[in-house]
Design a protein around this motif. Structure first.
Motif, PDB file in Angstrom:
ATOM      1  N   GLU A   1      10.163   4.237   0.354  1.00  0.00           N
ATOM      2  CA  GLU A   1      10.313   3.848  -1.258  1.00  0.00           C
ATOM      3  C   GLU A   1       8.795   4.178  -1.184  1.00  0.00           C
ATOM      4  OE1 GLU A   1      11.817   0.270  -2.195  1.00  0.00           O
ATOM      5  OE2 GLU A   1      13.613   0.211  -0.800  1.00  0.00           O
ATOM      6  N   ASP A   2       7.788   4.152  -2.878  1.00  0.00           N
ATOM      7  CA  ASP A   2       6.503   3.977  -2.532  1.00  0.00           C
ATOM      8  C   ASP A   2       5.932   2.728  -2.127  1.00  0.00           C
ATOM      9  OD1 ASP A   2       6.252   6.570  -3.693  1.00  0.00           O
ATOM     10  OD2 ASP A   2       7.523   5.955  -5.253  1.00  0.00           O
ATOM     11  N   VAL A   3       4.925   3.159  -1.752  1.00  0.00           N
ATOM     12  CA  VAL A   3       3.934   1.136  -1.469  1.00  0.00           C
ATOM     13  C   VAL A   3       2.892   1.090  -3.346  1.00  0.00           C
ATOM     14  CG1 VAL A   3       2.344   0.198  -0.268  1.00  0.00           C
ATOM     15  CG2 VAL A   3       4.451   1.722   0.669  1.00  0.00           C
ATOM     16  N   LYS A   4       3.598  -0.327  -3.441  1.00  0.00           N
ATOM     17  CA  LYS A   4       2.047  -0.328  -4.827  1.00  0.00           C
ATOM     18  C   LYS A   4       2.124  -2.245  -4.487  1.00  0.00           C
ATOM     19  CE  LYS A   4       3.508   1.748  -8.973  1.00  0.00           C
ATOM     20  NZ  LYS A   4       3.746   1.750 -10.151  1.00  0.00           N
ATOM     21  N   ILE A   5       0.927  -2.752  -4.834  1.00  0.00           N
ATOM     22  CA  ILE A   5      -0.291  -3.361  -5.430  1.00  0.00           C
ATOM     23  C   ILE A   5      -0.478  -3.751  -6.688  1.00  0.00           C
ATOM     24  CG2 ILE A   5      -1.858  -5.265  -4.307  1.00  0.00           C
ATOM     25  CD1 ILE A   5      -1.303  -3.740  -1.843  1.00  0.00           C
ATOM     26  N   ASP A   6       0.384  -5.014  -6.774  1.00  0.00           N
ATOM     27  CA  ASP A   6       0.073  -5.035  -8.243  1.00  0.00           C
ATOM     28  C   ASP A   6      -0.185  -3.922  -9.378  1.00  0.00           C
ATOM     29  OD1 ASP A   6      -0.563  -7.608  -8.193  1.00  0.00           O
ATOM     30  OD2 ASP A   6      -3.054  -7.516  -7.107  1.00  0.00           O
ATOM     31  N   GLU A   7       0.942  -2.788  -9.446  1.00  0.00           N
ATOM     32  CA  GLU A   7       1.335  -1.908  -9.968  1.00  0.00           C
ATOM     33  C   GLU A   7      -0.277  -1.264  -9.839  1.00  0.00           C
ATOM     34  OE1 GLU A   7       3.756  -1.294 -11.692  1.00  0.00           O
ATOM     35  OE2 GLU A   7       4.560  -4.006 -10.753  1.00  0.00           O
ATOM     36  N   LYS A   8      -0.367  -1.111  -8.246  1.00  0.00           N
ATOM     37  CA  LYS A   8      -1.679   0.047  -8.543  1.00  0.00           C
ATOM     38  C   LYS A   8      -0.620   1.383  -6.975  1.00  0.00           C
ATOM     39  CE  LYS A   8      -5.739  -1.277 -10.455  1.00  0.00           C
ATOM     40  NZ  LYS A   8      -7.283  -0.616 -10.446  1.00  0.00           N
ATOM     41  N   TRP A   9      -1.436   2.076  -7.016  1.00  0.00           N
ATOM     42  CA  TRP A   9      -0.402   3.178  -5.639  1.00  0.00           C
ATOM     43  C   TRP A   9      -1.784   2.596  -4.656  1.00  0.00           C
ATOM     44  CZ3 TRP A   9       3.690   5.272  -6.001  1.00  0.00           C
ATOM     45  CH2 TRP A   9       4.782   5.505  -7.740  1.00  0.00           C
ATOM     46  N   LEU A  10      -0.558   2.316  -2.957  1.00  0.00           N
ATOM     47  CA  LEU A  10      -1.673   1.846  -2.395  1.00  0.00           C
ATOM     48  C   LEU A  10      -1.372   2.962  -1.286  1.00  0.00           C
ATOM     49  CD1 LEU A  10      -3.161   0.027  -0.073  1.00  0.00           C
ATOM     50  CD2 LEU A  10      -1.187  -0.540   0.494  1.00  0.00           C
ATOM     51  N   LEU A  11      -2.964   4.169  -0.940  1.00  0.00           N
ATOM     52  CA  LEU A  11      -2.875   4.799   0.322  1.00  0.00           C
ATOM     53  C   LEU A  11      -3.870   4.859   1.000  1.00  0.00           C
ATOM     54  CD1 LEU A  11      -4.219   7.500  -2.712  1.00  0.00           C
ATOM     55  CD2 LEU A  11      -2.191   6.783  -2.282  1.00  0.00           C
ATOM     56  N   GLY A  12      -3.727   5.382   2.149  1.00  0.00           N
ATOM     57  CA  GLY A  12      -4.589   5.761   3.119  1.00  0.00           C
ATOM     58  C   GLY A  12      -5.980   6.201   3.236  1.00  0.00           C
ATOM     59  N   ARG A  13      -6.170   6.442   4.797  1.00  0.00           N
ATOM     60  CA  ARG A  13      -7.399   7.064   3.982  1.00  0.00           C
ATOM     61  C   ARG A  13      -7.204   8.608   4.582  1.00  0.00           C
ATOM     62  NH1 ARG A  13      -7.199   5.111   9.230  1.00  0.00           N
ATOM     63  NH2 ARG A  13      -7.465   6.778  12.164  1.00  0.00           N
ATOM     64  N   VAL A  14      -5.218   9.049   4.228  1.00  0.00           N
ATOM     65  CA  VAL A  14      -4.976  10.375   4.882  1.00  0.00           C
ATOM     66  C   VAL A  14      -4.435  10.553   4.054  1.00  0.00           C
ATOM     67  CG1 VAL A  14      -4.685  12.221   6.449  1.00  0.00           C
ATOM     68  CG2 VAL A  14      -6.408  11.362   6.990  1.00  0.00           C
ATOM     69  N   GLU A  15      -3.544  10.972   3.679  1.00  0.00           N
ATOM     70  CA  GLU A  15      -1.831  11.025   2.571  1.00  0.00           C
ATOM     71  C   GLU A  15      -0.812  12.627   3.072  1.00  0.00           C
ATOM     72  OE1 GLU A  15       0.071   8.524   1.647  1.00  0.00           O
ATOM     73  OE2 GLU A  15      -1.727   7.307   1.915  1.00  0.00           O
ATOM     74  N   TRP A  16       0.088  12.803   2.631  1.00  0.00           N
ATOM     75  CA  TRP A  16       0.930  13.807   2.577  1.00  0.00           C
ATOM     76  C   TRP A  16       0.086  14.427   0.791  1.00  0.00           C
ATOM     77  CZ3 TRP A  16       1.334  17.021   5.724  1.00  0.00           C
ATOM     78  CH2 TRP A  16       2.035  16.909   7.077  1.00  0.00           C
ATOM     79  N   LEU A  17       0.160  15.177   0.366  1.00  0.00           N
ATOM     80  CA  LEU A  17      -0.483  15.362  -0.319  1.00  0.00           C
ATOM     81  C   LEU A  17       0.958  16.902  -0.834  1.00  0.00           C
ATOM     82  CD1 LEU A  17      -1.895  15.676  -3.428  1.00  0.00           C
ATOM     83  CD2 LEU A  17      -3.222  17.467  -3.066  1.00  0.00           C
ATOM     84  N   TRP A  18       1.338  16.600  -2.158  1.00  0.00           N
ATOM     85  CA  TRP A  18       2.921  17.728  -2.314  1.00  0.00           C
ATOM     86  C   TRP A  18       1.590  18.704  -3.617  1.00  0.00           C
ATOM     87  CZ3 TRP A  18       6.862  20.872  -1.210  1.00  0.00           C
ATOM     88  CH2 TRP A  18       6.978  21.150  -1.959  1.00  0.00           C
TER      89      TRP A  18
END
Length: 163
Positions: free
Chosen positions: A16-33
């Motif tokens: 599932e997607d990870v969100k905190i207080d309706e903001k998207w949580l990203l790490g320093r590297v992510e998969w980008l489609w």
């Protein structure tokens, strides 16, 4: 053990997607489609960069129906394609380690990180010698992204559904 923060909604381990207080949580590297490639690539998330950048070689401007377009090669690891997209504009980018500004073409492409879908302005630059073919800057993040630089691949990798 994962610390549960107020507003935490899901874990990527569950797909599932990870969100905190309706903001998207990203790490320093992510998969980008990148729909233009029909492929996911690794993207570096960089809050120190204002604009996003996409690896491009053999960049050529041309006209289509009186409008400026750009064609370029995208090549990184196993990803390779010749793309043709409308030219949005040119910008001057000054690197922190140089006094000379580069003039770069800008294109707009749709992207997806986990469930976050956006149209992103990318400057085109040869990034083939860099670890990541895509850099996502502050303009991508706007007001709906939080970054945890201690983590990588927080959001699940997008997998298209076969038709």
């Amino acid at each position: 053990m994962m610390l549960l923060l107020p507003g935490f909604s899901a874990q990527a381990a569950n797909g599932e997607d990870v969100k905190i207080d309706e903001k998207w949580l990203l790490g320093r590297v992510e998969w980008l489609w990148l729909p233009a490639l029909e492929e996911s690539v690794k993207a570096r998330i960089d809050s120190g960069a204002k604009t996003s950048s996409l690896s491009a070689t053999e960049i050529e401007e041309f006209e289509r129906e009186g409008e400026p377009w750009i064609r370029f090669n995208f090549h990184h690891e196993r990803h390779s394609a010749r793309l043709k997209v409308p030219l949005s504009r040119y910008v001057k980018i000054r690197q922190a380690n140089s006094k000379k500004a580069d003039r770069r073409p800008v294109v707009v492409l749709p992207v997806q990180v986990g469930g976050l879908v956006k149209e992103v302005e990318f400057t085109l630059k040869d990034r083939t010698r860099m670890l990541y073919p895509v850099l996502l800057g502050r303009e991508f993040m706007s007001d709906d992204v939080l970054i945890d630089p201690s983590r990588r691949f927080v959001q699940p990798r997008f997998e298209p559904v076969e038709q």
